[in-house]
Scaffold this active site. Sequence first.
Site, PDB file in Angstrom:
ATOM      1  N   GLU A  92      13.356 -71.114 -41.360  1.00  0.00           N
ATOM      2  CA  GLU A  92      14.124 -71.958 -40.338  1.00  0.00           C
ATOM      3  C   GLU A  92      13.864 -73.617 -40.806  1.00  0.00           C
ATOM      4  OE1 GLU A  92      12.423 -69.711 -36.312  1.00  0.00           O
ATOM      5  OE2 GLU A  92      12.048 -71.562 -36.540  1.00  0.00           O
ATOM      6  N   CYS A 105      12.562 -81.135 -40.738  1.00  0.00           N
ATOM      7  CA  CYS A 105      11.464 -80.211 -40.753  1.00  0.00           C
ATOM      8  C   CYS A 105      11.705 -78.980 -41.692  1.00  0.00           C
ATOM      9  CB  CYS A 105      10.948 -79.878 -39.385  1.00  0.00           C
ATOM     10  SG  CYS A 105       9.473 -78.703 -39.277  1.00  0.00           S
ATOM     11  N   CYS A 112       4.063 -66.658 -42.640  1.00  0.00           N
ATOM     12  CA  CYS A 112       2.870 -67.404 -42.896  1.00  0.00           C
ATOM     13  C   CYS A 112       1.517 -66.580 -42.728  1.00  0.00           C
ATOM     14  CB  CYS A 112       2.640 -68.517 -41.852  1.00  0.00           C
ATOM     15  SG  CYS A 112       1.224 -69.668 -42.004  1.00  0.00           S
ATOM     16  N   CYS A 119       0.974 -69.319 -33.059  1.00  0.00           N
ATOM     17  CA  CYS A 119       2.098 -69.540 -33.741  1.00  0.00           C
ATOM     18  C   CYS A 119       3.034 -68.389 -34.134  1.00  0.00           C
ATOM     19  CB  CYS A 119       1.747 -70.090 -35.149  1.00  0.00           C
ATOM     20  SG  CYS A 119       2.998 -70.530 -36.006  1.00  0.00           S
ATOM     21  N   GLU A 163       2.213 -72.305 -44.778  1.00  0.00           N
ATOM     22  CA  GLU A 163       0.868 -73.230 -44.982  1.00  0.00           C
ATOM     23  C   GLU A 163       1.098 -73.714 -46.286  1.00  0.00           C
ATOM     24  OE1 GLU A 163      -1.440 -74.910 -43.706  1.00  0.00           O
ATOM     25  OE2 GLU A 163      -1.796 -75.624 -45.864  1.00  0.00           O
ATOM     26  N   SER A 194       1.700 -81.235 -43.154  1.00  0.00           N
ATOM     27  CA  SER A 194       0.921 -80.593 -42.009  1.00  0.00           C
ATOM     28  C   SER A 194       0.323 -79.514 -42.676  1.00  0.00           C
ATOM     29  CB  SER A 194       1.561 -80.290 -40.839  1.00  0.00           C
ATOM     30  OG  SER A 194       0.810 -79.797 -40.094  1.00  0.00           O
ATOM     31  N   SER A 217      -3.921 -79.718 -38.577  1.00  0.00           N
ATOM     32  CA  SER A 217      -3.723 -78.887 -37.392  1.00  0.00           C
ATOM     33  C   SER A 217      -5.157 -78.634 -36.968  1.00  0.00           C
ATOM     34  CB  SER A 217      -2.969 -77.613 -37.668  1.00  0.00           C
ATOM     35  OG  SER A 217      -1.577 -77.941 -37.918  1.00  0.00           O
ATOM     36  N   LEU A 218      -5.677 -79.502 -36.039  1.00  0.00           N
ATOM     37  CA  LEU A 218      -7.062 -79.350 -35.540  1.00  0.00           C
ATOM     38  C   LEU A 218      -7.259 -78.391 -34.562  1.00  0.00           C
ATOM     39  CD1 LEU A 218      -9.917 -80.479 -36.239  1.00  0.00           C
ATOM     40  CD2 LEU A 218      -9.754 -82.147 -34.587  1.00  0.00           C
ATOM     41  N   HIS A 219      -6.481 -78.584 -33.414  1.00  0.00           N
ATOM     42  CA  HIS A 219      -6.317 -77.957 -32.250  1.00  0.00           C
ATOM     43  C   HIS A 219      -7.616 -77.395 -31.474  1.00  0.00           C
ATOM     44  CE1 HIS A 219      -2.306 -77.709 -33.703  1.00  0.00           C
ATOM     45  NE2 HIS A 219      -2.344 -76.780 -34.486  1.00  0.00           N
TER      46      HIS A 219
HETATM   47  N1  SAH Z   1       0.831 -74.460 -41.694  1.00  0.00           N
HETATM   48  C1  SAH Z   1       0.772 -75.787 -41.253  1.00  0.00           C
HETATM   49  C2  SAH Z   1       2.136 -76.269 -41.278  1.00  0.00           C
HETATM   50  C3  SAH Z   1       3.171 -75.456 -40.243  1.00  0.00           C
HETATM   51  S1  SAH Z   1       2.682 -75.337 -38.428  1.00  0.00           S
HETATM   52  C4  SAH Z   1      -0.218 -76.311 -40.221  1.00  0.00           C
HETATM   53  O1  SAH Z   1      -0.868 -75.452 -39.807  1.00  0.00           O
HETATM   54  O2  SAH Z   1      -0.355 -77.362 -39.942  1.00  0.00           O
HETATM   55  C5  SAH Z   1       3.072 -77.112 -37.957  1.00  0.00           C
HETATM   56  C6  SAH Z   1       2.679 -77.567 -36.475  1.00  0.00           C
HETATM   57  O3  SAH Z   1       2.988 -76.506 -35.584  1.00  0.00           O
HETATM   58  C7  SAH Z   1       1.046 -77.011 -36.697  1.00  0.00           C
HETATM   59  O4  SAH Z   1       0.324 -77.957 -36.047  1.00  0.00           O
HETATM   60  C8  SAH Z   1       0.878 -75.903 -35.721  1.00  0.00           C
HETATM   61  O5  SAH Z   1      -0.065 -75.675 -35.448  1.00  0.00           O
HETATM   62  C9  SAH Z   1       2.022 -76.112 -34.805  1.00  0.00           C
HETATM   63  N2  SAH Z   1       2.476 -75.008 -33.888  1.00  0.00           N
HETATM   64  C10 SAH Z   1       2.514 -73.764 -34.449  1.00  0.00           C
HETATM   65  N3  SAH Z   1       2.936 -72.831 -33.356  1.00  0.00           N
HETATM   66  C11 SAH Z   1       3.080 -73.854 -32.283  1.00  0.00           C
HETATM   67  C12 SAH Z   1       3.297 -73.490 -30.828  1.00  0.00           C
HETATM   68  N4  SAH Z   1       3.579 -72.332 -30.503  1.00  0.00           N
HETATM   69  N5  SAH Z   1       3.300 -74.612 -30.034  1.00  0.00           N
HETATM   70  C13 SAH Z   1       2.975 -75.780 -30.527  1.00  0.00           C
HETATM   71  N6  SAH Z   1       2.821 -75.959 -31.799  1.00  0.00           N
HETATM   72  C14 SAH Z   1       2.502 -74.966 -32.521  1.00  0.00           C
END
Ligand code: SAH
Length: 353
Positions: A92, A105, A112, A119, A163, A194, A217-219
Site C-alpha cells: 500500500e 506514505c 511486516c 496493526c 519495519e 517511523s 512508535s512508543l504507544h
Molecule cells: N514499522 C514502523 C512503520 C510502520 S507503522 C513503525 O512501527 O513505526 C506506522 C505507524 O502506524 C506506527 O506508529 C504504527 O504503530 C501505526 N499503526 C499501525 N496500525 C495502526 C492502527 N490500527 N491504528 C493506528 N495506528 C496504527
Amino acid sequence: MKDNLLGLFADEIVEKLAAYGFEKYRGQQIAKWIYQQGVFDYERMTNIPNAKRQVLKNHFEINMPTLTAHQHSGDKKTSKFLLTFKDNASVETVLMKQPYGNSACVSTQVGCGMGCRFCASTLQGVKRNLTGGEILSQILYINSILAKERSAVNSIVIMGSGEPLANYDNVLRFIRLCHESYSLNMSYRNITLSTAGIVPGIEKLATEGIPINLAISLHAPTNAIRSSIMPINKQYDIASVIDAADRYAEKTGRRVTYEYTLIENINDSPDHAAMLAKLLKGRLASVNLIPVNSVPERGLLRPARDQILKFLHILQSLHIVVTLRKEMGADIQAACGQLRRKVIEKEESACLE
Ligand code: SAH
C-alpha cells in the site's frame, strides 16, 4: 534477464552502460528521465540517440509496479493505492493532500514481522523486503498521478507497511535517491522515518549524516503495556529506545516524534498520560496521538472523543509538545495494511468458491 535501472544511482547506471559504449553523462540523463520526468519508455527519452535507445531496450528494463486497487476518501484528499510488483507481491502507498503540500506514505516491506497487536500489516508476517527501487517506485507512481495537475510529492513519510530499520540498506538507498539532485532533489527535512524501535538501527541512522526526521512508535508508557502490544519491546525496552532517540536528536538537532496510538482500556487513562509526560519531560521530543484505527480481527477499540481529549490536555498541562493526528482517510481504511488485507481476503475467498 534484463537488468532493472529503477533504483540505481546515476554512477551505477554509468557503470552498467559503460560496456555498451555509453558516455558518462548518459547516467544522469537517464536518471533524470526516470526519476524527475517519470518517463519509463526509452522511446520518449529524446536526448538519447535512437541506436542507444535500442540498446537500452534490449538489455535494460525500468520496473514500475501496476495498480491493483485504489480508494479515495470522501473529501478526495487521501488516496490509497495497492501497487503490485513483478512477483505479484503488493503493498500500500498513500497520498495525503495537506494544506502544506503533497505527502506520500510508502511501504518498505511486503507485510511486516514486528507483530504489533493493533496493526493489520503484520497479521500474516513479513513476506519479503522491498528493494530501494521498489520503495522509490511508489513515489514515482504518485508523482505520475500528480503530474496531471502539475504537482508532485513534497514530503515523504516512511510509515506504510513494514519495519524500515529491518530493511536498513534498501531504505537508506531509497532515502539517498530521493535526495539526489538528478532525482527528486528532496530535502532530508521533508522525509520522516517511523520505527517500532530497533535500537541498533536508530544508532546506525544517527551516523549516516542524513538529518531526516525520526518517529518512534512508543504507544505505551510502561514496559509491561508496551510488551503486551509490541513484541519488539522485549528485545529493546522503553529506556533503551528513548536513549537511542535522544542520541539521534543530539546528533542531528532534529526533534524526535513519539507516536502514541490510543487504544481503549489499554493505554488511554489519565495515569498513562502522566507517566508518558514523565518519560519525555525535558527531551527534544513531541508526541503525536493517534486514535487507533480499529482492527476487527484484534478486537481493539478507539477511545471515546472525551477520553482522547483528556489525554491530550494532561500532556499539554505537563508541558509536552503534543499533536492529535488529523484523521485523514479514516473512511478508506487508512490504517496500515487494511486495503491489502481486504484484497487478499477477497482473492482467498474467490479461490475457495
Ligand atoms: N514499522 C514502523 C512503520 C510502520 S507503522 C513503525 O512501527 O513505526 C506506522 C505507524 O502506524 C506506527 O506508529 C504504527 O504503530 C501505526 N499503526 C499501525 N496500525 C495502526 C492502527 N490500527 N491504528 C493506528 N495506528 C496504527
